[in-house]
Design a protein around this motif. Structure first.
Motif, short mmCIF file in Angstrom:
data_model
loop_
_atom_site.label_atom_id
_atom_site.label_comp_id
_atom_site.label_asym_id
_atom_site.label_seq_id
_atom_site.Cartn_x
_atom_site.Cartn_y
_atom_site.Cartn_z
N HIS A 95 -0.10 10.06 -6.27
CA HIS A 95 -0.31 10.56 -7.63
C HIS A 95 -1.05 9.48 -8.42
N ARG B 44 -2.66 3.76 -10.19
CA ARG B 44 -2.69 2.69 -11.21
C ARG B 44 -2.40 1.33 -10.54
N ALA B 45 -1.50 1.35 -9.55
CA ALA B 45 -1.15 0.11 -8.85
C ALA B 45 -2.38 -0.48 -8.15
N TYR B 46 -3.27 0.39 -7.65
CA TYR B 46 -4.44 -0.13 -6.91
C TYR B 46 -5.60 -0.46 -7.84
N ASN C 138 2.68 -4.33 -11.50
CA ASN C 138 2.16 -3.44 -12.55
C ASN C 138 3.27 -2.53 -13.04
N GLY D 151 -0.20 7.74 -10.81
CA GLY D 151 0.62 6.54 -11.07
C GLY D 151 0.47 5.56 -9.91
N ASN D 152 0.55 6.06 -8.69
CA ASN D 152 0.33 5.18 -7.54
C ASN D 152 -1.04 4.53 -7.63
N GLY E 39 2.46 -5.35 -6.36
CA GLY E 39 3.09 -4.04 -6.15
C GLY E 39 3.51 -3.49 -7.51
N GLY E 40 4.02 -2.27 -7.50
CA GLY E 40 4.53 -1.69 -8.74
C GLY E 40 5.89 -2.29 -9.09
N ASP F 22 8.73 -1.11 -9.52
CA ASP F 22 9.90 -0.65 -8.77
C ASP F 22 10.17 -1.57 -7.58
N HIS G 199 9.31 3.93 5.92
CA HIS G 199 9.76 4.00 4.53
C HIS G 199 10.75 5.15 4.40
N PHE H 180 4.63 1.07 -14.91
CA PHE H 180 4.43 2.45 -14.49
C PHE H 180 3.51 3.24 -15.41
N THR I 137 2.69 4.85 1.05
CA THR I 137 3.36 5.50 2.17
C THR I 137 2.66 6.85 2.32
N GLY J 225 0.81 -1.22 0.00
CA GLY J 225 0.00 0.00 0.00
C GLY J 225 0.84 1.26 0.00
N LYS K 288 10.48 8.93 5.35
CA LYS K 288 9.65 9.86 4.59
C LYS K 288 8.63 10.56 5.48
P1 AMP Z 1 4.53 4.33 -2.59
O1 AMP Z 1 3.44 5.08 -1.88
O2 AMP Z 1 5.63 5.19 -3.10
O3 AMP Z 1 5.05 3.17 -1.78
O4 AMP Z 1 3.85 3.71 -3.92
C1 AMP Z 1 2.62 3.05 -3.90
C2 AMP Z 1 2.51 2.08 -5.06
O5 AMP Z 1 2.55 2.79 -6.32
C3 AMP Z 1 3.64 1.06 -5.15
O6 AMP Z 1 3.08 -0.21 -5.48
C4 AMP Z 1 4.52 1.58 -6.27
O7 AMP Z 1 5.23 0.53 -6.87
C5 AMP Z 1 3.48 2.16 -7.20
N1 AMP Z 1 3.96 3.20 -8.13
C6 AMP Z 1 4.78 4.23 -7.86
N2 AMP Z 1 4.92 5.03 -8.94
C7 AMP Z 1 4.15 4.51 -9.93
C8 AMP Z 1 3.85 4.87 -11.29
N3 AMP Z 1 4.36 5.97 -11.86
N4 AMP Z 1 3.01 4.09 -12.00
C9 AMP Z 1 2.47 2.98 -11.44
N5 AMP Z 1 2.70 2.58 -10.18
C10 AMP Z 1 3.52 3.32 -9.40
#
Ligand code: AMP
Ligand code: ZN
Length: 484
Positions: free
Chosen positions: A41, A46-48, A278, A43-44, A239-240, A242, A76, A280, A35, A33, A87
């Motif tokens: 954003h 998209r992961a969900y 997933n 992009g985040n 997860g994403g 990354d 984190h 990015f 942080t 999930g 963070k």
């Molecule tokens: P975080 O809050 O930074 O831990 O990210 C939350 C989720 O978003 C994690 O599963 C990341 O891998 C994913 N994530 C971060 N940036 C992107 C992006 N640009 N596109 C898709 N998923 C992303």
């Protein structure tokens, strides 16, 4: 229901595999999930959306789903390395606010986006700070065999588990991730599972532990929350991409250590059988970065007049393992596609209720739809099958609605609830009211009927000056839209 077996791409084995649940008839899924130190954003998100489509597909295929998503409210660091600030602590210091208030505010903002995107509520949201005693117990159970202590914390020795980093190698062959130098580390890839508060400092979030006051490492959090709630081994971890490089290899190493130490018979000891990632969402001008002024939050899309489900549509049009490039034109196209579906379904809804079953006429369509999503969640193909059904003429309206509802239970576009007016959002910058627009348009219609084109053009220009674009002859029948 579709008979095609569900195949998913497992990052661990680098291949499509038929889904074989650990517990017959069940599917247990854990998603890393957010942080919660800032707004997510898109992009985040998209992961969900991806994790949600996975969960909905598992439900569609008849599995009893238990989905867990965590909230990382501690631990984190500012990047994947071990050194550097937390963070959450960093943002709290910058804002001169309590870290707990920051966590609450951004968790709620994230949940609002989850709701707006029709992402189903998981069975459980695990909040990292509520699991710290369990994290300490987990770390204690593996510390002797797998960890060593340095001044800065308790470190995991990656050479103590077999084949460390195989998940990352699946991608890079080299396993190149960001790892930092901490004096005394035995291997470059070793990572902190407990981070001690430096002597003389006080963190807003810190706990007593056998290794002194401090906070859990981020990787430890996910190992503990997933294992505690779903039990090792569970089915799928998401997860994403990354996370394929560092976070998930480190989780896997901890899970291997825990399962071996605790005598758990876990296949391959990874904790989860399938690891899915997933790709990015990318954006050329850098607006995805949370440090840029106008970063791409879902709310920004809404403020510009786009319905949030247009963004969900945009995600569904791409395969989750492909990069998806964000553009306003792409979002506009997704909105138009959604509008077409919503308008057609709203007309059908006007003719009656969905039938209890879709019936024979639709079974081949449902089979094809099921086969598409069973093929590693190919929602792009699923959408085209849905559109074929929407376009069918001379069929029973109730049965057609039932077929659409079944497909939308996977896609989550809200087709049985939305109306075209719901999709027409008011851009934040707009001042003209909808009633004023409608009044001018009626006047203009009369002028056109009287062949008074000069007045008609003048009225159109007046509306344009206020941001209202009149769309004569729009096949969708959308007579106007408010621009930015
Ligand atoms: P975080 O809050 O930074 O831990 O990210 C939350 C989720 O978003 C994690 O599963 C990341 O891998 C994913 N994530 C971060 N940036 C992107 C992006 N640009 N596109 C898709 N998923 C992303
Ligand atoms: Zn995680």
């Amino acid at each position: 229901m579709s008979q095609t077996p569900l195949k998913l791409f497992n990052s661990l084995t680098r291949q499509l595999e038929e889904f074989q649940p650990v517990h017959p008839g069940e599917a247990r899924v854990y998603s890393c999930g957010p942080t919660v130190y800032n707004y997510p954003h898109i992009g985040n998100m998209r992961a969900y959306v991806f994790a949600d489509v996975l969960g909905r597909t598992l439900s569609f295929k008849g599995y009893k789903l238990t989905h867990v998503i965590n909230i990382t409210d501690v631990g984190h660091l500012t990047d994947d390395a071990d050194a550097g600030e937390d963070k959450m602590e960093k943002m709290a210091a910058e804002r001169a606010q309590s870290i707990w208030d920051i966590a609450r505010h951004y968790t709620e903002a994230y949940w609002a986006d989850v709701k707006a995107l029709n992402i189903r509520q998981p069975a459980k949201w695990t909040i990292a700070t509520e699991f710290v005693p369990a994290m300490i117990d987990f770390a204690k159970s593996i510390a002797d065999k797998h960890c060593y202590e340095l001044d800065s914390g308790l470190y995991f020795d990656v050479s103590t588990v077999a084949d460390y980093g195989r998940l990352a190698r699946a991608v890079t062959e080299e396993g190149e991730g960001r790892i930092d130098e901490v004096e005394g580390k035995r291997n470059a890839a070793d990572f902190a599972i407990w981070r001690k508060t430096p002597a003389g400092e006080k963190r807003q979030m810190e706990w007593d532990s056998p290794w002194g006051k401090g906070a859990p490492g981020w990787h430890l959090e996910c190992s503990v929350m997933s294992g505690q709630v779903l039990g090792f081994p569970f089915d799928i971890h998401t997860g994403g991409i990354d996370h394929r490089e560092i976070h998930h290899p480190n989780e896997i190493a901890q899970n291997q250590a825990f399962c071996c130490t605790n005598g758990l018979n876990v296949p391959a000891n990874s904790g989860a059988n399938v690891w899915m990632h997933n790709n990015f969402l990318v954006e050329r001008s850098g607006k995805m970065s949370k440090s840029s002024g106008e970063f791409l939050r879902l709310q920004l899309l809404i403020d510009k007049g786009y319905h949030p489900l247009a963004y969900r549509m945009m995600c569904l049009q791409a395969h989750y393992r492909s990069e998806l490039e964000f553009s306003w034109e792409g979002l506009q196209a997704a909105l138009v596609r959604l509008k077409r579906m919503v308008m057609a379904v709203a007309t059908l809804r006007g003719q009656g209720e969905p039938a209890p079953e879709a019936g024979e006429r639709f079974s081949a369509y449902l089979e094809r739809f099921g086969a598409a999503v069973a093929d590693d969640l190919n929602t792009a193909v699923g959408l085209t099958v849905l559109e074929e059904v929407v376009a069918l003429k001379k069929v029973d309206a109730g049965q057609k609605l039932a077929a659409i509802a079944a497909m939308d239970s996977v896609l989550g576009l809200g087709l049985l609830a939305l109306d075209r007016t719901d999709l027409r959002l008011r851009p934040k910058a707009a001042t003209i009211t909808e009633a004023e627009i409608e009044a001018v348009l009626t006047e203009r219609k009369d002028a056109r009927a009287a062949k008074d084109f000069a007045t008609s053009d003048r009225l159109r220009d007046e509306l344009a000056a206020q941001g209202v674009e009149v769309m004569d002859g729009d096949p969708l029948g959308w007579d106007w839209k408010l621009g930015e």
